[in-house]
Design an enzyme around this catalytic site. Structure first.
Site, PDB file in Angstrom:
ATOM      1  N   CYS A 118      -6.940  16.574  10.902  1.00 14.12           N
ATOM      2  CA  CYS A 118      -7.374  15.921  12.142  1.00 14.12           C
ATOM      3  C   CYS A 118      -6.408  14.816  12.592  1.00 14.12           C
ATOM      4  O   CYS A 118      -6.521  14.317  13.706  1.00 14.12           O
ATOM      5  CB  CYS A 118      -8.777  15.368  11.974  1.00 14.12           C
ATOM      6  SG  CYS A 118      -9.900  16.595  11.301  1.00 14.12           S
ATOM      7  N   HIS A 258     -10.397   9.844  16.827  1.00 12.14           N
ATOM      8  CA  HIS A 258     -10.772  11.186  16.379  1.00 12.14           C
ATOM      9  C   HIS A 258     -12.297  11.291  16.410  1.00 12.14           C
ATOM     10  O   HIS A 258     -13.001  10.395  15.952  1.00 12.14           O
ATOM     11  CB  HIS A 258     -10.240  11.400  14.962  1.00 12.14           C
ATOM     12  CG  HIS A 258     -10.771  12.624  14.294  1.00 12.14           C
ATOM     13  ND1 HIS A 258     -10.870  13.836  14.945  1.00 12.14           N
ATOM     14  CD2 HIS A 258     -11.241  12.838  13.032  1.00 12.14           C
ATOM     15  CE1 HIS A 258     -11.382  14.730  14.111  1.00 12.14           C
ATOM     16  NE2 HIS A 258     -11.611  14.147  12.952  1.00 12.14           N
ATOM     17  N   ASN A 288     -16.459  18.110  16.007  1.00 12.50           N
ATOM     18  CA  ASN A 288     -15.153  17.755  15.444  1.00 12.50           C
ATOM     19  C   ASN A 288     -14.192  18.925  15.661  1.00 12.50           C
ATOM     20  O   ASN A 288     -14.363  19.992  15.062  1.00 12.50           O
ATOM     21  CB  ASN A 288     -15.337  17.469  13.950  1.00 12.50           C
ATOM     22  CG  ASN A 288     -14.047  17.065  13.260  1.00 12.50           C
ATOM     23  OD1 ASN A 288     -12.960  17.265  13.791  1.00 12.50           O
ATOM     24  ND2 ASN A 288     -14.170  16.501  12.072  1.00 12.50           N
TER      25      ASN A 288
HETATM   26  N1  COA Z   1     -29.843  20.147   8.562  1.00  9.42           N
HETATM   27  C1  COA Z   1     -30.861  19.641   7.869  1.00  9.42           C
HETATM   28  N2  COA Z   1     -30.735  19.126   6.635  1.00  9.42           N
HETATM   29  C2  COA Z   1     -29.497  19.102   6.110  1.00  9.42           C
HETATM   30  C3  COA Z   1     -28.373  19.623   6.790  1.00  9.42           C
HETATM   31  C4  COA Z   1     -28.592  20.154   8.072  1.00  9.42           C
HETATM   32  N3  COA Z   1     -27.574  20.655   8.816  1.00  9.42           N
HETATM   33  N4  COA Z   1     -27.279  19.449   6.028  1.00  9.42           N
HETATM   34  C5  COA Z   1     -27.687  18.861   4.885  1.00  9.42           C
HETATM   35  N5  COA Z   1     -29.025  18.657   4.929  1.00  9.42           N
HETATM   36  C6  COA Z   1     -29.883  18.031   3.936  1.00  9.42           C
HETATM   37  C7  COA Z   1     -29.278  18.062   2.564  1.00  9.42           C
HETATM   38  O1  COA Z   1     -29.603  19.270   1.913  1.00  9.42           O
HETATM   39  C8  COA Z   1     -29.916  16.857   1.913  1.00  9.42           C
HETATM   40  O2  COA Z   1     -31.201  17.220   1.471  1.00  9.42           O
HETATM   41  P1  COA Z   1     -31.775  16.660   0.086  1.00  9.42           P
HETATM   42  O3  COA Z   1     -31.799  15.170   0.230  1.00  9.42           O
HETATM   43  O4  COA Z   1     -33.118  17.289   0.033  1.00  9.42           O
HETATM   44  O5  COA Z   1     -30.811  17.130  -0.963  1.00  9.42           O
HETATM   45  C9  COA Z   1     -30.117  15.872   3.054  1.00  9.42           C
HETATM   46  O6  COA Z   1     -30.028  16.650   4.263  1.00  9.42           O
HETATM   47  C10 COA Z   1     -29.078  14.754   3.098  1.00  9.42           C
HETATM   48  O7  COA Z   1     -27.819  15.312   3.021  1.00  9.42           O
HETATM   49  P2  COA Z   1     -26.543  14.403   2.963  1.00  9.42           P
HETATM   50  O8  COA Z   1     -25.340  15.252   2.688  1.00  9.42           O
HETATM   51  O9  COA Z   1     -26.813  13.269   2.039  1.00  9.42           O
HETATM   52  O10 COA Z   1     -26.500  13.837   4.464  1.00  9.42           O
HETATM   53  P3  COA Z   1     -25.671  12.654   5.051  1.00  9.42           P
HETATM   54  O11 COA Z   1     -26.592  11.645   5.560  1.00  9.42           O
HETATM   55  O12 COA Z   1     -24.558  12.223   4.160  1.00  9.42           O
HETATM   56  O13 COA Z   1     -24.988  13.365   6.317  1.00  9.42           O
HETATM   57  C11 COA Z   1     -22.908  14.352   7.054  1.00  9.42           C
HETATM   58  C12 COA Z   1     -24.129  14.472   6.118  1.00  9.42           C
HETATM   59  C13 COA Z   1     -21.990  15.526   6.759  1.00  9.42           C
HETATM   60  C14 COA Z   1     -23.399  14.423   8.482  1.00  9.42           C
HETATM   61  C15 COA Z   1     -22.214  12.995   6.801  1.00  9.42           C
HETATM   62  O14 COA Z   1     -22.014  12.802   5.419  1.00  9.42           O
HETATM   63  C16 COA Z   1     -20.889  12.911   7.511  1.00  9.42           C
HETATM   64  O15 COA Z   1     -20.822  12.900   8.717  1.00  9.42           O
HETATM   65  N6  COA Z   1     -19.780  12.816   6.747  1.00  9.42           N
HETATM   66  C17 COA Z   1     -18.451  12.750   7.314  1.00  9.42           C
HETATM   67  C18 COA Z   1     -17.938  14.138   7.540  1.00  9.42           C
HETATM   68  C19 COA Z   1     -16.703  14.161   8.390  1.00  9.42           C
HETATM   69  O16 COA Z   1     -16.528  13.387   9.297  1.00  9.42           O
HETATM   70  N7  COA Z   1     -15.843  15.132   8.105  1.00  9.42           N
HETATM   71  C20 COA Z   1     -14.696  15.418   8.872  1.00  9.42           C
HETATM   72  C21 COA Z   1     -13.532  14.611   8.487  1.00  9.42           C
HETATM   73  S1  COA Z   1     -12.219  14.881   9.562  1.00  9.42           S
END
Ligand code: COA
Length: 336
Positions: A118, A258, A288
């Site tokens: 990215c 970004h 993204n």
């Molecule tokens: N819909 C519903 N529930 C979901 C889900 C979805 N699409 N994806 C994951 N979950 C669930 C998980 O299974 C987890 O359940 P559990 O607690 O029962 O195990 C719960 O939601 C929390 O998941 P978690 O991974 O802890 O969520 P989070 O709050 O960290 O959010 C992201 C996840 C990916 C949105 C967040 O971590 C993020 O934005 N990270 C940065 C990613 C990024 O920018 N990447 C690109 C870099 S260029």
């Protein structure tokens, strides 16, 4: 700055997105998720996706044509193409080489691809800056294009909700008025935490030797750790870049970050003390789009009149690698 270096002009920008819109509600047909879950954590409502045989080269071509038209440069005068992609349709021929042929460039100019995920556009701009500064090339086309939707695991709801497909392009030239449009530029990487986001290519060893571990070819990510890394590193990095350039955040008109997660964008905004009007945000519509994200946000916001030209902006990004980087740029009238 190198003594006697030739200054760089940002001459034109352009973007392209596929027509097909996939909303958060559409994704509920694939797995258990909801618009509320996705929007509240990321700021994403919908994203664009290629359909059928359309790919990153097609998107890049459309963006490149617009950037070239906006630059006022004859396509035959382009003397180098650098494509930035982390989701290309194939490893080779590269997007750069295919772009040369698609654009009908008659001379056998050099063309190559880089992968800085990215942060790709910022890395490509840094390469172009060095080439122009030393006089090796004069008119360079940068194409940042990603077809993420084809590399995602569509059973993995934690990653596939985040990404979309798009392309952005920029034409940079040797400046003829002595003004350099790149006021500051800094690129970084932290390979020690590179396994936070991975896309392994398929492959096996020769049957005559010990086999290697088999890995599925799909994007994997530790979302929580990526979030913590970006929220901690990027705002600090951007404010240091501004300081090192001898500027204050209030000296720069806009922030074009970004578009990975709205909460990360807000953390950078808060650190710089910018108003909502100064920060370009389009993650709601596109998700993204990796390397395309920054040039898409830039070109679209100019087109919509949200970003006024004759201004300055901070472009900044982070991504797999883990790479990150930023540039403080002048945005002249007429680039879009
Ligand atoms: N819909 C519903 N529930 C979901 C889900 C979805 N699409 N994806 C994951 N979950 C669930 C998980 O299974 C987890 O359940 P559990 O607690 O029962 O195990 C719960 O939601 C929390 O998941 P978690 O991974 O802890 O969520 P989070 O709050 O960290 O959010 C992201 C996840 C990916 C949105 C967040 O971590 C993020 O934005 N990270 C940065 C990613 C990024 O920018 N990447 C690109 C870099 S260029």
């Amino acid at each position: 700055m190198i003594q006697g270096a030739i200054p760089l002009k940002i001459a034109g920008v352009g973007y392209s997105v596929p027509e097909t819109v996939i909303t958060n509600d559409d994704l509920t047909k694939l797995y258990d998720t909801s618009d509320e879950w996705i929007y509240s954590r990321t700021g994403i409502k919908e994203r664009r996706m290629v359909s059928g045989n359309q790919d990153a080269v097609d998107l890049g071509y459309e963006a490149a044509k617009k950037a070239i038209a906006n630059s006022g440069i004859d396509v035959q005068d382009i003397d180098l193409i650098i494509a930035a992609s982390s989701a290309p349709p194939r490893l080779y021929p590269t997007i750069g080489c295919l772009m040369q042929a698609k654009l009908g460039i008659k001379r056998q100019i050099p063309a190559f691809d880089i992968t800085a995920a990215c942060t790709g556009l910022i890395y490509a701009l840094s390469i172009a800056k060095a080439y122009i500064a030393c006089g090796l090339y004069k008119n360079i086309l940068l194409v940042a294009t990603d077809n993420n939707s084809r590399l995602l695991d569509w059973k993995d709801r934690s990653i596939s909700i985040l990404f979309g497909d798009a392309a952005g392009a920029m034409v940079v030239t040797a400046s003829d008025d002595g003004v350099d449009d790149v006021i500051a530029l800094d690129i970084r990487s932290d390979g020690y935490i590179g396994d936070m986001i991975e896309y392994p290519l398929p492959g096996q060893n020769c049957p005559l030797v010990k086999p290697c571990d088999e890995r599925e070819s799909k994007i994997t990510m530790n979302g929580k750790e990526v979030y913590k890394f970006a929220a901690r590193t990027v705002p600090q990095f951007v404010s240091e870049m501004v300081e090192k350039a001898g500027l204050k955040a209030e000296d720069i008109d806009y922030l074009v970050p970004h578009q990975a997660n709205l909460r990360i964008i807000q953390a950078i905004q808060e650190r710089l003390g910018y108003t909502d009007e100064q920060v370009v945000v389009n993650i709601e519509k596109y998700g993204n789009t990796s390397a395309a994200s920054i040039p898409l946000a830039l070109a679209e916001s100019v087109e919509q009149g949200k970003l006024k030209l004759g201004s300055t902006a901070i472009l900044c990004g982070f991504g797999a690698g883990m790479t990150y980087g930023g540039a403080i740029v002048r945005l002249r009238k007429g680039i879009c």
